[in-house]
Motif scaffolding. Sequence first.
Motif, PDB file in Angstrom:
ATOM      1  N   VAL A   1       0.843  -1.189   0.000  1.00 20.39           N
ATOM      2  CA  VAL A   1       0.000   0.000   0.000  1.00 20.39           C
ATOM      3  C   VAL A   1       0.883   1.245   0.000  1.00 20.39           C
ATOM      4  O   VAL A   1       1.909   1.298   0.670  1.00 20.39           O
ATOM      5  CB  VAL A   1      -0.960   0.005   1.215  1.00 20.39           C
ATOM      6  N   LYS A   2       0.479   2.243  -0.793  1.00 23.05           N
ATOM      7  CA  LYS A   2       1.137   3.547  -0.798  1.00 23.05           C
ATOM      8  C   LYS A   2       0.321   4.496   0.064  1.00 23.05           C
ATOM      9  O   LYS A   2      -0.906   4.606  -0.100  1.00 23.05           O
ATOM     10  CB  LYS A   2       1.222   4.116  -2.219  1.00 23.05           C
ATOM     11  N   ILE A   3       1.018   5.239   0.945  1.00 22.01           N
ATOM     12  CA  ILE A   3       0.340   6.039   1.965  1.00 22.01           C
ATOM     13  C   ILE A   3       0.821   7.490   1.912  1.00 22.01           C
ATOM     14  O   ILE A   3       2.029   7.744   1.784  1.00 22.01           O
ATOM     15  CB  ILE A   3       0.626   5.457   3.363  1.00 22.01           C
ATOM     16  N   GLU A   4      -0.126   8.409   2.037  1.00 31.31           N
ATOM     17  CA  GLU A   4       0.208   9.826   2.187  1.00 31.31           C
ATOM     18  C   GLU A   4       0.619  10.070   3.647  1.00 31.31           C
ATOM     19  O   GLU A   4      -0.188   9.873   4.566  1.00 31.31           O
ATOM     20  CB  GLU A   4      -1.017  10.675   1.818  1.00 31.31           C
ATOM     21  N   PRO A   5       1.872  10.468   3.894  1.00 34.64           N
ATOM     22  CA  PRO A   5       2.354  10.539   5.277  1.00 34.64           C
ATOM     23  C   PRO A   5       1.760  11.653   6.120  1.00 34.64           C
ATOM     24  O   PRO A   5       1.808  11.581   7.352  1.00 34.64           O
ATOM     25  CB  PRO A   5       3.873  10.732   5.108  1.00 34.64           C
ATOM     26  N   GLU A   6       1.199  12.672   5.499  1.00 32.96           N
ATOM     27  CA  GLU A   6       0.613  13.767   6.276  1.00 32.96           C
ATOM     28  C   GLU A   6      -0.754  13.401   6.839  1.00 32.96           C
ATOM     29  O   GLU A   6      -1.106  13.788   7.955  1.00 32.96           O
ATOM     30  CB  GLU A   6       0.485  15.010   5.399  1.00 32.96           C
ATOM     31  N   THR A   7      -1.525  12.639   6.064  1.00 36.53           N
ATOM     32  CA  THR A   7      -2.921  12.375   6.433  1.00 36.53           C
ATOM     33  C   THR A   7      -3.216  10.915   6.750  1.00 36.53           C
ATOM     34  O   THR A   7      -4.220  10.614   7.382  1.00 36.53           O
ATOM     35  CB  THR A   7      -3.852  12.796   5.285  1.00 36.53           C
ATOM     36  N   GLY A   8      -2.361   9.995   6.261  1.00 36.91           N
ATOM     37  CA  GLY A   8      -2.650   8.573   6.399  1.00 36.91           C
ATOM     38  C   GLY A   8      -3.552   8.034   5.303  1.00 36.91           C
ATOM     39  O   GLY A   8      -3.883   6.844   5.284  1.00 36.91           O
ATOM     40  N   GLU A   9      -3.945   8.894   4.364  1.00 35.90           N
ATOM     41  CA  GLU A   9      -4.819   8.453   3.277  1.00 35.90           C
ATOM     42  C   GLU A   9      -4.086   7.493   2.346  1.00 35.90           C
ATOM     43  O   GLU A   9      -2.917   7.710   2.006  1.00 35.90           O
ATOM     44  CB  GLU A   9      -5.307   9.658   2.479  1.00 35.90           C
ATOM     45  N   VAL A  10      -4.761   6.433   1.934  1.00 33.06           N
ATOM     46  CA  VAL A  10      -4.190   5.486   0.977  1.00 33.06           C
ATOM     47  C   VAL A  10      -4.180   6.113  -0.408  1.00 33.06           C
ATOM     48  O   VAL A  10      -5.217   6.511  -0.939  1.00 33.06           O
ATOM     49  CB  VAL A  10      -4.987   4.165   0.964  1.00 33.06           C
ATOM     50  N   ILE A  11      -2.982   6.195  -0.985  1.00 28.81           N
ATOM     51  CA  ILE A  11      -2.826   6.723  -2.335  1.00 28.81           C
ATOM     52  C   ILE A  11      -3.126   5.649  -3.372  1.00 28.81           C
ATOM     53  O   ILE A  11      -3.713   5.929  -4.417  1.00 28.81           O
ATOM     54  CB  ILE A  11      -1.393   7.266  -2.525  1.00 28.81           C
ATOM     55  N   GLY A  12      -2.712   4.426  -3.074  1.00 22.85           N
ATOM     56  CA  GLY A  12      -2.944   3.345  -4.033  1.00 22.85           C
ATOM     57  C   GLY A  12      -2.431   2.016  -3.521  1.00 22.85           C
ATOM     58  O   GLY A  12      -1.815   1.918  -2.456  1.00 22.85           O
ATOM     59  N   TRP A  13      -2.709   0.986  -4.322  1.00 22.65           N
ATOM     60  CA  TRP A  13      -2.346  -0.390  -3.992  1.00 22.65           C
ATOM     61  C   TRP A  13      -1.520  -0.995  -5.118  1.00 22.65           C
ATOM     62  O   TRP A  13      -1.830  -0.801  -6.293  1.00 22.65           O
ATOM     63  CB  TRP A  13      -3.593  -1.238  -3.776  1.00 22.65           C
ATOM     64  N   ILE A  14      -0.503  -1.759  -4.739  1.00 16.61           N
ATOM     65  CA  ILE A  14       0.317  -2.503  -5.704  1.00 16.61           C
ATOM     66  C   ILE A  14       0.014  -3.982  -5.517  1.00 16.61           C
ATOM     67  O   ILE A  14       0.235  -4.544  -4.439  1.00 16.61           O
ATOM     68  CB  ILE A  14       1.812  -2.246  -5.485  1.00 16.61           C
ATOM     69  N   ASN A  15      -0.482  -4.617  -6.565  1.00 12.38           N
ATOM     70  CA  ASN A  15      -0.794  -6.040  -6.516  1.00 12.38           C
ATOM     71  C   ASN A  15       0.460  -6.833  -6.879  1.00 12.38           C
ATOM     72  O   ASN A  15       0.902  -6.823  -8.022  1.00 12.38           O
ATOM     73  CB  ASN A  15      -1.933  -6.360  -7.496  1.00 12.38           C
ATOM     74  N   MET A  16       1.025  -7.541  -5.889  1.00  6.58           N
ATOM     75  CA  MET A  16       2.259  -8.303  -6.096  1.00  6.58           C
ATOM     76  C   MET A  16       1.991  -9.798  -6.261  1.00  6.58           C
ATOM     77  O   MET A  16       2.909 -10.615  -6.165  1.00  6.58           O
ATOM     78  CB  MET A  16       3.191  -8.082  -4.902  1.00  6.58           C
ATOM     79  N   GLU A  17       0.759 -10.147  -6.538  1.00  7.66           N
ATOM     80  CA  GLU A  17       0.403 -11.558  -6.666  1.00  7.66           C
ATOM     81  C   GLU A  17       1.264 -12.240  -7.723  1.00  7.66           C
ATOM     82  O   GLU A  17       1.470 -11.718  -8.814  1.00  7.66           O
ATOM     83  CB  GLU A  17      -1.073 -11.690  -7.043  1.00  7.66           C
ATOM     84  N   GLY A  18       1.786 -13.419  -7.368  1.00  9.39           N
ATOM     85  CA  GLY A  18       2.563 -14.215  -8.320  1.00  9.39           C
ATOM     86  C   GLY A  18       4.020 -13.832  -8.442  1.00  9.39           C
ATOM     87  O   GLY A  18       4.715 -14.326  -9.325  1.00  9.39           O
ATOM     88  N   ILE A  19       4.509 -12.935  -7.563  1.00  8.39           N
ATOM     89  CA  ILE A  19       5.900 -12.498  -7.659  1.00  8.39           C
ATOM     90  C   ILE A  19       6.863 -13.675  -7.482  1.00  8.39           C
ATOM     91  O   ILE A  19       7.928 -13.705  -8.101  1.00  8.39           O
ATOM     92  CB  ILE A  19       6.201 -11.378  -6.625  1.00  8.39           C
ATOM     93  N   LEU A  20       6.489 -14.630  -6.652  1.00  4.05           N
ATOM     94  CA  LEU A  20       7.316 -15.824  -6.474  1.00  4.05           C
ATOM     95  C   LEU A  20       6.716 -16.953  -7.300  1.00  4.05           C
ATOM     96  O   LEU A  20       5.642 -17.460  -6.984  1.00  4.05           O
ATOM     97  CB  LEU A  20       7.374 -16.225  -4.992  1.00  4.05           C
ATOM     98  N   PRO A  21       7.377 -17.363  -8.398  1.00  4.54           N
ATOM     99  CA  PRO A  21       6.796 -18.374  -9.294  1.00  4.54           C
ATOM    100  C   PRO A  21       6.709 -19.749  -8.629  1.00  4.54           C
ATOM    101  O   PRO A  21       7.427 -20.022  -7.656  1.00  4.54           O
ATOM    102  CB  PRO A  21       7.771 -18.394 -10.478  1.00  4.54           C
ATOM    103  N   PRO A  22       5.844 -20.618  -9.137  1.00  2.00           N
ATOM    104  CA  PRO A  22       5.631 -21.932  -8.520  1.00  2.00           C
ATOM    105  C   PRO A  22       6.907 -22.748  -8.364  1.00  2.00           C
ATOM    106  O   PRO A  22       7.053 -23.475  -7.376  1.00  2.00           O
ATOM    107  CB  PRO A  22       4.651 -22.621  -9.492  1.00  2.00           C
ATOM    108  N   GLU A  23       7.834 -22.648  -9.303  1.00  2.00           N
ATOM    109  CA  GLU A  23       9.059 -23.454  -9.216  1.00  2.00           C
ATOM    110  C   GLU A  23       9.934 -23.065  -8.029  1.00  2.00           C
ATOM    111  O   GLU A  23      10.826 -23.827  -7.624  1.00  2.00           O
ATOM    112  CB  GLU A  23       9.876 -23.338 -10.510  1.00  2.00           C
ATOM    113  N   ASP A  24       9.687 -21.877  -7.454  1.00  2.00           N
ATOM    114  CA  ASP A  24      10.472 -21.448  -6.296  1.00  2.00           C
ATOM    115  C   ASP A  24       9.779 -21.764  -4.976  1.00  2.00           C
ATOM    116  O   ASP A  24      10.203 -21.300  -3.919  1.00  2.00           O
ATOM    117  CB  ASP A  24      10.758 -19.947  -6.384  1.00  2.00           C
ATOM    118  N   HIS A  25       8.716 -22.551  -5.041  1.00  2.00           N
ATOM    119  CA  HIS A  25       8.015 -22.963  -3.828  1.00  2.00           C
ATOM    120  C   HIS A  25       8.425 -24.362  -3.385  1.00  2.00           C
ATOM    121  O   HIS A  25       7.744 -24.982  -2.573  1.00  2.00           O
ATOM    122  CB  HIS A  25       6.497 -22.923  -4.045  1.00  2.00           C
ATOM    123  N   SER A  26       9.539 -24.865  -3.907  1.00  2.00           N
ATOM    124  CA  SER A  26       9.988 -26.212  -3.545  1.00  2.00           C
ATOM    125  C   SER A  26      10.430 -26.278  -2.088  1.00  2.00           C
ATOM    126  O   SER A  26      10.325 -27.305  -1.433  1.00  2.00           O
ATOM    127  CB  SER A  26      11.143 -26.648  -4.452  1.00  2.00           C
TER     128      SER A  26
END
Length: 266
Positions: free
Chosen positions: A204-229
């Motif tokens: 999550v990206k956050i505005e430090p003055e207010t705490g308001e959420v600026i946006g979301w980064i979806n990191m789903e799948g960053i670790l591929p299945p072959e690295d789950h051994s």
Amino acid sequence: MFVKRSLKLLIPGLIVLLAVAVVLFFLFTRKPDTPARWTYKVVNTFAHDTKAFTQGLVFEDGVLYEGTGLPGKSELRKVQLETGDVLQTHKLPDEFFGEGITIFGDRIIQLTLESKVGFVYNKETFELLREFSYPTEGWGLTNDGRYLIMSDGTPMLYFLDPKTFKQNHKIMVLDQDSPVWGLNELEYIDGQIYANVWPTERIVKIEPETGEVIGWINMEGILPPEDHSEPVDVLNGIAYDQAGGRLFVTGKFYPKLYEIKLIPTR
């Protein structure tokens, strides 16, 4: 005649009052802007120690600094980016569960989870300079050049004086009025706070003055299945190369550390 004159004076005033009421209504009832959305593209991949339960990550002067957790295994590390080799370590006493780290000037500051104790080290030698205390759990840590910024797994972020370690102020992180729980590892990037959100694959990206959420980064799948051994834990660890504009992410026990580029989806 008197009535007509009174009405002429009264009507403009009523119009002004009505206009003010309409403006106030929209100011106090409108929903915050919908946060932006990003996904990612992997630009480079680097080796990462699969024994590192990553709790804090910083990039400075061409190398990574990493704080790891778990009782009896918590460390402060200096790591070569290109190879993943551990160049320097400091082991925490066995009773401490290491957490987030940040670099402030010539010092490295590290939190612990439930002990309510933080450590201050010499950046070059890793010599322990002092300890400090805080009233909450310790999760993530970063700084904006003025304050240390600490998370504790709740929607709160605490701004601490880097000399006294006393709280100056705090903010609640809200996504369109909804508190964001699980704020974990932190990184301050170009005037915004980036936070891993435990136990998700989102940042999550956050505005430090207010705490308001600026946006979301979806990191789903960053670790591929072959690295789950081998067993892995959650995504955790954000570092930024200010000079090169490079953004790095990894996770607890992850075999790789990734340089990524953000791609807007909304």
